[in-house]
Design an enzyme around this catalytic site. Structure first.
Site, PDB file in Angstrom:
ATOM      1  N   LEU A   1     -14.708 -10.263  -4.996  1.00 14.50           N
ATOM      2  CA  LEU A   1     -13.108 -11.256  -4.088  1.00 14.50           C
ATOM      3  C   LEU A   1     -13.365 -10.500  -2.910  1.00 14.50           C
ATOM      4  CD1 LEU A   1     -10.332 -11.970  -4.699  1.00 14.50           C
ATOM      5  CD2 LEU A   1      -9.160  -9.084  -5.286  1.00 14.50           C
TER       6      LEU A   1
ATOM      7  N   LYS B   1      -0.905   5.862   0.771  1.00 12.30           N
ATOM      8  CA  LYS B   1      -1.187   5.849  -0.260  1.00 12.30           C
ATOM      9  C   LYS B   1      -0.530   5.662  -1.398  1.00 12.30           C
ATOM     10  CE  LYS B   1      -5.774   7.458   1.679  1.00 12.30           C
ATOM     11  NZ  LYS B   1      -6.309   8.861   1.955  1.00 12.30           N
TER      12      LYS B   1
ATOM     13  N   ILE C   1     -11.171   7.294  18.409  1.00  5.71           N
ATOM     14  CA  ILE C   1     -11.335   7.577  16.388  1.00  5.71           C
ATOM     15  C   ILE C   1     -12.878   8.311  16.058  1.00  5.71           C
ATOM     16  CG2 ILE C   1     -10.817   8.345  14.174  1.00  5.71           C
ATOM     17  CD1 ILE C   1      -8.599   8.792  16.510  1.00  5.71           C
TER      18      ILE C   1
ATOM     19  N   SER D   1     -15.405   5.236  15.254  1.00  4.82           N
ATOM     20  CA  SER D   1     -16.570   4.400  14.987  1.00  4.82           C
ATOM     21  C   SER D   1     -16.471   3.033  16.067  1.00  4.82           C
ATOM     22  CB  SER D   1     -16.736   3.977  13.620  1.00  4.82           C
ATOM     23  OG  SER D   1     -15.038   3.672  12.797  1.00  4.82           O
TER      24      SER D   1
ATOM     25  N   CYS E   1     -13.477  -1.686   0.222  1.00  3.55           N
ATOM     26  CA  CYS E   1     -14.309  -1.027  -1.011  1.00  3.55           C
ATOM     27  C   CYS E   1     -14.959  -0.168  -0.648  1.00  3.55           C
ATOM     28  CB  CYS E   1     -15.072  -2.023  -2.078  1.00  3.55           C
ATOM     29  SG  CYS E   1     -14.159  -3.708  -2.296  1.00  3.55           S
TER      30      CYS E   1
ATOM     31  N   TRP F   1     -12.604  12.587  -2.138  1.00  2.00           N
ATOM     32  CA  TRP F   1     -12.805  10.987  -1.478  1.00  2.00           C
ATOM     33  C   TRP F   1     -14.360  10.902  -2.449  1.00  2.00           C
ATOM     34  CZ3 TRP F   1     -11.801   8.245   3.613  1.00  2.00           C
ATOM     35  CH2 TRP F   1     -10.841   8.329   3.932  1.00  2.00           C
TER      36      TRP F   1
ATOM     37  N   HIS G   1      -6.347  -2.084  11.839  1.00  2.00           N
ATOM     38  CA  HIS G   1      -6.659  -2.907  10.199  1.00  2.00           C
ATOM     39  C   HIS G   1      -6.523  -3.860  10.685  1.00  2.00           C
ATOM     40  CE1 HIS G   1      -6.695   1.981   9.092  1.00  2.00           C
ATOM     41  NE2 HIS G   1      -7.107   0.755   8.491  1.00  2.00           N
TER      42      HIS G   1
END
Length: 760
Positions: free
Chosen positions: A19, A117, A434, A436, A519, A564, A697
């Site tokens: 997906l 969340k 932040i 990355s 994911c 996590w 995002h």
């Protein structure tokens, strides 16, 4: 006598993340809508077949989603913000993606809806928006289409819906304030229409999820449950489903609801089955969530057999199932090649959890009731407690020797701030990111080649350094004040660190959905934790050698690594968090020793780990804060400690955030238009804050004007001496073009405001 089994939901991403790749190909224009729809249809078919082939009596339908199941519900009931609809007469899958991402495959741009969340999990959902006098209607009929698909294939099905009260509770009001329960009657009409459609299809049971029943609910919401389920009560049987916590404190009104069945999460909740039996009418079907839907350890099916066998003397018919949806665990242990046979013997993924339910059901329903198969199933886990893979006595000893001083900085923030300003010499409104930077296909291929031994360690490190050098050069071109090395060597902010810690095991295909196409592959905590070797030190030292500007050391915090990962269940989470914290403490000290003056320890999961009931909060926050401070407090006053948090309700934990005693906290605020900052002002948060001024995002490029407005808005809550400017999260999912344009605009906005300060 008949015991049946079911699960509350199945992972929707596909065995190999089919997906995810289909979504991203569609978004990038590499495939058509029809291609995407066919992948979704194939995943659903395989999911139903897998459940049936692994002994599940009633398969779940409606647990599939193109992004998340709350957004599915918003589409289903026609609750889509007008900015995402435009002039469309009907809702389409592009509408859905626009709500989630702020952009569609046709490149139409609008602001994405807020994301947060799902209770205390690492799964996210798009927050529904409600306006006064909102009207609902059954317009997006994916649930019926999927039900018809499954019925045509011959499966006995159970549709899954988010309950109307949970939907309203988790939504947010936009515009004029009002009571969300004012919308309940309109919403219930839609739900009754949907239930009527199921009844027409001769579907026996519908699962309606109301996980807010595990919360401390106001009296008006308790009364609303009676109103809602009285209205929905009909020939269609309703299985009211709760999970993630105990509902004992709400049984006084739950027992009066006109429902046909009730699901109890016996993993998160502490119930006495015999007391429950006396509380409820025998006509109420019990669904007992006995298999952990949130962790990956084998269940002690023999122990459960003995409990359930006794319970059969009280209720001849009941269902057994997963505690919650299996959305939160990987799909199939059998496709894993990386795990040792020893560790695999301890584990149970999604399909294996179906096997556990099937095995128990068969044994309970058998007249002979032989437990041989149950004993064989649990045999590998019997010796686990004494395994050297699990126990490290040096780590256990170190935990017992933690002192109170180890969790305190030498001086208060006020004194530290003076030393840090002198040492770092940063301008007003210091800028940073932040952590990355874009994870390009070249970087991902490089890591994969190294993992598969196609290139040497020397060549790998040389090429990673080249990427770091480029990232440093680009940041200096943008004019950022505090730089990062960009994390090209990291696959995931938890998995990467875990790979350098003793006590973890790793999967190859153990993916679970975090949100949309995102994911994650949680590592598995199998034993006591310690640091094997310095983790980030060489990369941070190299990056700092390339520039005179400060480079942040970037670490993931102990609570986030715990939350996590799939944790052990034989010791407390507090002990696990402190084991991780001690390992990170060693890393922090080493970073400081090589000249890193700013160290960021990210804790985005701090709020996520909060228990659902408030009377359990204090104990959790006590040890969570202690674990963070244990990792961060061994440095000099001149070393500046940062942390980062995103997508959580900060107002719930403001005292705990202050207790972390970090010098700078960076937070996600862009999707909420800086509204979260009011809690920091109300609390009189004393330290420095970096509110994210644009949403990473979304591929949307924010304008200079937009970011100026957000900085000025932030200055209403934070003094300019304490305000930092940064994106709201890491940039790994963005392209270099998106990153460059956004950061250039951010820096121009900062420069414009700095100039305005000088001109006053």
């Amino acid at each position: 006598m008949s015991i049946k089994n079911h699960i509350l939901g199945f992972p929707r991403i596909g065995f190999y993340r089919e997906l995810k790749f289909a979504q991203e190909n569609y978004w990038s224009g590499k495939s058509t809508l029809n291609d995407l729809l066919l992948v979704g249809k194939d995943i659903r078919k395989k999911n139903w077949e897998s459940q049936f082939n692994h002994g599940i009596d009633v398969v779940s339908v409606g647990d599939f989603a193109w992004y998340d199941h709350m957004l599915n519900t918003s589409m289903m009931i026609g609750n889509i913000p007008q900015r995402h609809i435009g002039n469309e007469k009907v809702l389409t899958i592009d509408t859905l993606f626009r709500v989630a991402r702020g952009v569609t495959s046709t490149k139409e741009v609008c602001s994405a809806s807020e994301m947060t969340k799902w209770f205390n999990t690492n799964y996210h959902y798009i927050v529904p928006e409600l306006i006064k006098n909102q009207k609902f209607s059954f317009v997006w009929k994916q649930i019926l289409e999927e039900s018809d698909e499954a019925l045509a294939l011959g499966f006995k099905i159970k549709p899954v819906l988010i309950g109307p009260l949970t939907y309203l509770w988790l939504s947010k009001i936009v515009g004029q304030d009002f009571n969300k329960l004012d919308l309940l009657s309109s919403l219930l009409v839609v739900y009754r229409d949907i239930l009527s459609e199921f009844e027409k299809r001769n579907i026996s049971w519908v699962q309606i999820d109301e996980p807010i029943l595990a919360l401390d609910l106001p009296s008006e919401w308790k009364k609303a449950f009676q109103v809602a389920y009285t209205y929905l009560h009909s020939k269609q049987k309703i299985l009211l489903t709760t999970y993630f916590g105990d509902i004992t404190h709400n049984l006084d009104f739950i027992k009066l609801l006109p429902i046909d069945g009730l699901h109890f999460d016996l993993i998160s909740g502490k119930y006495n089955l015999f007391d429950l039996n006396q509380t409820f009418n025998k006509k109420i079907l019990f669904s007992l969530g006995i298999i952990n839907g949130r962790n990956i350890w084998k269940s002690n099916v023999l122990e459960w057999f003995n409990i359930l066998k006794s319970f059969m003397n009280l209720r001849e018919t009941f269902w057994i199932g997963s505690s919650c949806s299996l959305l939160h665990v990987p799909i199939d242990l059998n496709i894993e090649k990386n795990l040792t046979d020893l560790v695999k013997g301890w584990l149970s993924f999604g399909l294996q959890k179906c096997d556990e339910l099937s095995l128990l059901t068969q044994t309970l329903n058998s007249k002979k009731q032989s437990t041989k198969k149950l004993k064989n199933w649990i045999q590998p886990i019997i010796s686990r407690q004494s395994s050297t893979v699990v126990n490290n006595f040096n780590v256990q000893k170190r935990i017992t020797q933690i002192s109170l001083e180890a969790t305190k900085r030498k001086s208060s923030y006020v004194l530290r701030a003076v030393q840090q300003k002198n040492s770092l010499d940063l301008p007003i409104l210091p800028t940073t990111t932040i952590g990355s930077f874009p994870q390009t296909s070249d970087i991902r291929q490089l890591r994969l080649d190294y993992k598969n031994h196609l290139i040497s360690k020397i060549n790998y490190e040389k090429k990673i350094k080249a990427h770091i050098k480029n990232i440093i050069i680009q940041q200096e071109k943008f004019g950022l004040d505090v730089l990062v090395h960009g994390e090209p060597e990291r696959n995931d902010m938890v998995e990467y660190f875990s790979d350098y810690l003793e006590g973890f095991a790793f999967t190859e295909y153990g993916w679970v959905q975090s949100f949309g196409s995102r994911c994650v592959k949680p590592p598995i905590i199998v034993g006591d934790i310690s640091r094997i070797t310095p983790i980030t030190v060489p990369w941070s030292k190299y990056a700092q050698s390339l520039t005179s500007k400060p480079v942040k050391g970037m670490l993931t915090g102990p609570v986030t690594i715990l939350c996590w990962s799939f944790p052990r269940e034989d010791i407390s989470k507090e002990v696990i968090a402190k084991q991780i914290a001690l390992a990170l403490r060693d890393e922090v000290k080493d970073l400081e020793e090589v000249g890193i003056k700013i160290i960021q320890i990210d804790e985005p999961a701090l709020r996520e780990g909060l228990p659902l009931r408030k009377n359990d909060w204090d104990n959790y926050l006590r040890w969570a804060v202690e674990a963070f401070k244990l990792s961060s407090s061994g440095v000099k006053d001149s070393t500046q400690i940062h942390t980062h948090m995103c997508y959580c309700k900060f107002n719930d934990i403001m005292p705990a955030i202050a207790a972390l005693d970090v010098d700078v906290i960076t937070i996600e605020t862009s999707r909420s238009e800086m509204k979260l900052l009011k809690f920091f002002k109300m609390f009189d948060y004393p330290n420095e804050i970096g509110p994210g001024i644009y949403d990473i995002h979304s591929p949307t490029i924010p304008s200079v004007k937009c970011m100026e407005e957000r900085i000025l808005l932030a200055l209403n809550f934070i003094t300019k001496e304490r305000l930092w400017v940064n994106p709201d999260c890491g940039l790994k999912t963005r392209t270099w073009l998106e990153t460059s344009l956004s950061l250039q605009n951010m820096m121009q906005a900062v420069q414009n405001i700095r100039t305005s300060f000088q001109n006053k």
